[in-house]
Design a protein around this motif. Sequence first.
Motif, PDB file in Angstrom:
ATOM      1  N   ALA A   1       0.827  -1.197   0.000  1.00  0.00           N
ATOM      2  CA  ALA A   1       0.000   0.000   0.000  1.00  0.00           C
ATOM      3  C   ALA A   1       0.859   1.243   0.000  1.00  0.00           C
ATOM      4  N   VAL A   2       2.175   1.078  -0.042  1.00  0.00           N
ATOM      5  CA  VAL A   2       3.093   2.210  -0.019  1.00  0.00           C
ATOM      6  C   VAL A   2       3.860   2.244  -1.326  1.00  0.00           C
ATOM      7  N   PRO A   3       3.716   3.318  -2.098  1.00  0.00           N
ATOM      8  CA  PRO A   3       4.450   3.411  -3.369  1.00  0.00           C
ATOM      9  C   PRO A   3       5.957   3.299  -3.141  1.00  0.00           C
ATOM     10  N   GLN A   4       6.602   2.559  -3.995  1.00  0.00           N
ATOM     11  CA  GLN A   4       8.037   2.347  -3.860  1.00  0.00           C
ATOM     12  C   GLN A   4       8.828   3.638  -4.013  1.00  0.00           C
ATOM     13  N   GLY A   5       8.256   4.588  -4.763  1.00  0.00           N
ATOM     14  CA  GLY A   5       8.933   5.866  -4.913  1.00  0.00           C
ATOM     15  C   GLY A   5       9.062   6.587  -3.573  1.00  0.00           C
ATOM     16  N   LEU A   6       8.028   6.486  -2.716  1.00  0.00           N
ATOM     17  CA  LEU A   6       8.085   7.100  -1.394  1.00  0.00           C
ATOM     18  C   LEU A   6       9.147   6.431  -0.531  1.00  0.00           C
ATOM     19  N   ILE A   7       9.215   5.119  -0.641  1.00  0.00           N
ATOM     20  CA  ILE A   7      10.209   4.369   0.138  1.00  0.00           C
ATOM     21  C   ILE A   7      11.618   4.776  -0.283  1.00  0.00           C
ATOM     22  N   ARG A   8      11.848   4.891  -1.616  1.00  0.00           N
ATOM     23  CA  ARG A   8      13.174   5.273  -2.106  1.00  0.00           C
ATOM     24  C   ARG A   8      13.526   6.676  -1.633  1.00  0.00           C
ATOM     25  N   ALA A   9      12.543   7.599  -1.696  1.00  0.00           N
ATOM     26  CA  ALA A   9      12.808   8.978  -1.265  1.00  0.00           C
ATOM     27  C   ALA A   9      13.097   9.032   0.230  1.00  0.00           C
ATOM     28  N   ALA A  10      12.377   8.198   0.995  1.00  0.00           N
ATOM     29  CA  ALA A  10      12.575   8.184   2.447  1.00  0.00           C
ATOM     30  C   ALA A  10      13.963   7.696   2.818  1.00  0.00           C
ATOM     31  N   ARG A  11      14.519   6.778   1.997  1.00  0.00           N
ATOM     32  CA  ARG A  11      15.874   6.296   2.283  1.00  0.00           C
ATOM     33  C   ARG A  11      16.905   7.403   2.070  1.00  0.00           C
ATOM     34  N   LYS A  12      16.534   8.376   1.255  1.00  0.00           N
ATOM     35  CA  LYS A  12      17.477   9.461   0.969  1.00  0.00           C
ATOM     36  C   LYS A  12      17.361  10.608   1.984  1.00  0.00           C
ATOM     37  N   ASN A  13      16.095  10.986   2.327  1.00  0.00           N
ATOM     38  CA  ASN A  13      15.932  12.170   3.180  1.00  0.00           C
ATOM     39  C   ASN A  13      15.531  11.849   4.620  1.00  0.00           C
ATOM     40  N   GLY A  14      15.287  10.564   4.898  1.00  0.00           N
ATOM     41  CA  GLY A  14      14.976  10.172   6.267  1.00  0.00           C
ATOM     42  C   GLY A  14      13.574  10.522   6.723  1.00  0.00           C
ATOM     43  N   GLN A  15      12.662  10.872   5.796  1.00  0.00           N
ATOM     44  CA  GLN A  15      11.295  11.242   6.156  1.00  0.00           C
ATOM     45  C   GLN A  15      10.303  10.471   5.305  1.00  0.00           C
ATOM     46  N   LEU A  16       9.234   9.965   5.968  1.00  0.00           N
ATOM     47  CA  LEU A  16       8.219   9.196   5.254  1.00  0.00           C
ATOM     48  C   LEU A  16       6.844   9.644   5.722  1.00  0.00           C
ATOM     49  N   ASN A  17       6.061  10.190   4.792  1.00  0.00           N
ATOM     50  CA  ASN A  17       4.717  10.681   5.097  1.00  0.00           C
ATOM     51  C   ASN A  17       3.686   9.778   4.441  1.00  0.00           C
ATOM     52  N   LEU A  18       2.961   9.029   5.289  1.00  0.00           N
ATOM     53  CA  LEU A  18       1.926   8.109   4.796  1.00  0.00           C
ATOM     54  C   LEU A  18       0.552   8.512   5.326  1.00  0.00           C
ATOM     55  N   ALA A  19       0.354   9.804   5.596  1.00  0.00           N
ATOM     56  CA  ALA A  19      -0.910  10.280   6.145  1.00  0.00           C
ATOM     57  C   ALA A  19      -2.027  10.155   5.125  1.00  0.00           C
ATOM     58  N   GLY A  20      -3.231   9.831   5.608  1.00  0.00           N
ATOM     59  CA  GLY A  20      -4.432   9.817   4.781  1.00  0.00           C
ATOM     60  C   GLY A  20      -4.431   8.812   3.660  1.00  0.00           C
ATOM     61  N   ARG A  21      -3.908   7.601   3.907  1.00  0.00           N
ATOM     62  CA  ARG A  21      -3.844   6.586   2.858  1.00  0.00           C
ATOM     63  C   ARG A  21      -4.729   5.371   3.162  1.00  0.00           C
ATOM     64  N   ASP A  22      -5.654   5.525   4.104  1.00  0.00           N
ATOM     65  CA  ASP A  22      -6.591   4.440   4.442  1.00  0.00           C
ATOM     66  C   ASP A  22      -5.881   3.172   4.887  1.00  0.00           C
ATOM     67  N   LEU A  23      -4.726   3.302   5.480  1.00  0.00           N
ATOM     68  CA  LEU A  23      -3.990   2.126   5.943  1.00  0.00           C
ATOM     69  C   LEU A  23      -4.663   1.511   7.165  1.00  0.00           C
ATOM     70  N   SER A  24      -4.895   0.216   7.118  1.00  0.00           N
ATOM     71  CA  SER A  24      -5.420  -0.495   8.284  1.00  0.00           C
ATOM     72  C   SER A  24      -4.284  -1.139   9.075  1.00  0.00           C
ATOM     73  N   GLU A  25      -3.128  -1.242   8.428  1.00  0.00           N
ATOM     74  CA  GLU A  25      -1.918  -1.696   9.107  1.00  0.00           C
ATOM     75  C   GLU A  25      -0.714  -1.107   8.389  1.00  0.00           C
ATOM     76  N   VAL A  26       0.401  -1.060   9.095  1.00  0.00           N
ATOM     77  CA  VAL A  26       1.623  -0.499   8.510  1.00  0.00           C
ATOM     78  C   VAL A  26       2.374  -1.633   7.821  1.00  0.00           C
ATOM     79  N   PRO A  27       2.640  -1.503   6.519  1.00  0.00           N
ATOM     80  CA  PRO A  27       3.364  -2.557   5.800  1.00  0.00           C
ATOM     81  C   PRO A  27       4.717  -2.845   6.450  1.00  0.00           C
ATOM     82  N   ALA A  28       5.104  -4.110   6.424  1.00  0.00           N
ATOM     83  CA  ALA A  28       6.350  -4.537   7.061  1.00  0.00           C
ATOM     84  C   ALA A  28       7.559  -3.823   6.485  1.00  0.00           C
ATOM     85  N   ASN A  29       7.514  -3.479   5.179  1.00  0.00           N
ATOM     86  CA  ASN A  29       8.688  -2.856   4.575  1.00  0.00           C
ATOM     87  C   ASN A  29       8.927  -1.435   5.110  1.00  0.00           C
TER      88      ASN A  29
END
Length: 608
Positions: free
Chosen positions: A26-54
Amino acid sequence: MAAARRGKAGDPRAGFRRDAGEPGSAVPQGLIRAARKNGQLNLAGRDLSEVPANVWRINLDIPEEAHQNLSFGAADRWWEQTDLTKLILASNKLQCLSEDVRLLPALTVLDVHDNQLTSIPSAIGFLENLQKLSVSHNKLKNIPEELTQLKHLKSLLLQHNELSHLPDGFGQLISLEELDLSNNQLATIPSSFASLTSLVQLNLAHNQLKNLPAEISAMKSLKQLDCTKNQLETIPSELASMASLEQLYLRKNKLQYLPEFPSCKLLKELHVGENQIEVLSAEHLKHLNSLCVLELRDNKLKSLPDEITLLQGLERLDLTNNDISSLPCALGNLPQLKLLALEGNPLRTIRRDMLQKGTQELLKYLRSKIQDDIASPNEGSPVTAMTLPSESRINIHAITALKVLEYSEKRAAVIPDEIFNAVGSNSVTTVNFSKNQLNEIPKRYSYFLVDVIPHPNNSFLSFTVVSFLQHELLVVNAAFLCLQFRNNFLTSLPEEMEALIRLQIINLCFNRFKIFPNVLYRIPTLETILLSNNQVGSIDPLQIRKIDKLGTLDLQNNDLLQVPPELGNCVNLRTLLLEGNPFRTPRAAILAKGTAAVLEYLRSRIPT
């Protein structure tokens, strides 16, 4: 396949949008790649019922693209990734957080507000670098003890949950600066709060608190305290020692009286609306020199004390929906007052059309009435020594509950004996005989002035009895803190008054003093002397300086021909009022700059 890959790379948004073709993610890989670079990950308002293991393993697992592409540019060196420091999971549908949160030890910000969380994992204690944790607007019923291990936590937001108690170890959060516990179900606060000495903002509004622990006064850095809408009936006296407090909200409680604030010199806003406060006295006001906002709406106040004029910095005064029938004319002298709310009071002395003209016109009207107050200071029937007890209207409740002896606005030339007899063995701290026709301080030949003082050699009490001979001042107990003799015909004070060793406030405005009463120089406990609208021609600055606790001196509208420069050495004065005197210097422009500027000017005039 290669063409498809190249086409996808041409879209700058590719990899950041949710792709239905990515099963289980449920998390776009582009966000994950960007988070590895800048240390910030914003997953607000994505209807997540659980946080993906990755997400939890973002800094542990080798990314999938590393297995598919063995040729890396400088921008794709995943092994040079930045540890995740900021994770925002707000406004989703999370019901729990995994214990895997421990896999992100570098987190400084974790925001999971507006979810459906019922608990916080104990693994939160492993986030030793966490500085801000927002878990507001969830369904939390308790806080894990492990959370109290977060030594670097500065901001903890827990408002709008279902918390009924807090861990005893809460005081271990020694770096905490902001704590919001509003809109929960808390009935008590742990005494360990005393250890939160770095706390600047504390919000306890909308809970079920019946009292505050005295230990709260140990929060020496606290600037804002909000206890709105609880069930508080009293405020611990220790609260008055919080020297850094700037904003205090006590609205919508069950307070019947205000505490005094002797150490709250920086308090700018005091909100106590929607309580059951009946009396506002000089003791409540004398230390609040910095107050800008005083909100007292929806209480049971029947009057305002003349000492309201001590609040020279007051900008907003809300008295809506009280039982006030008249206003002190001196209210018009508050120089900074921009809003005076009076709706819902049974005012009889001010016409409705005047109230509708706005604050500035009302203040102008009150100022115009001050001279009328001098000429005709009292209303009602005159009272003589033959006044019947039934006509004296003795306020027994004020004597027993509020320690106030009240007999004002009676046009009395003498105070009836029944007034003194009503005191009995009760301790009285405030005497108000204002707006009468007294020519001298009342005499009581049969009473002694008794003061209880601690013995220097042990913890027992010794008693000192002082006889005033022909000038027995008032009644038993020299614990008087406040004497009010405003609007009388007094020309002098008895020298025996120096025995009032605890007196803090004396109000002698609108009398007939031609000289500054010498006995006042010998009462070192005095903090407020109000002597405006008399005929005082001079003051002794050296004697005034000896009253080292004196913070307010009101000498407005007297006959001072000069202001001695040495008065500038009275550096403890926070409020010095000199307007309306015939002296030439300091000029009005200097007076308008305030007490500090006046004192500085006077010091500059001292001969060298």
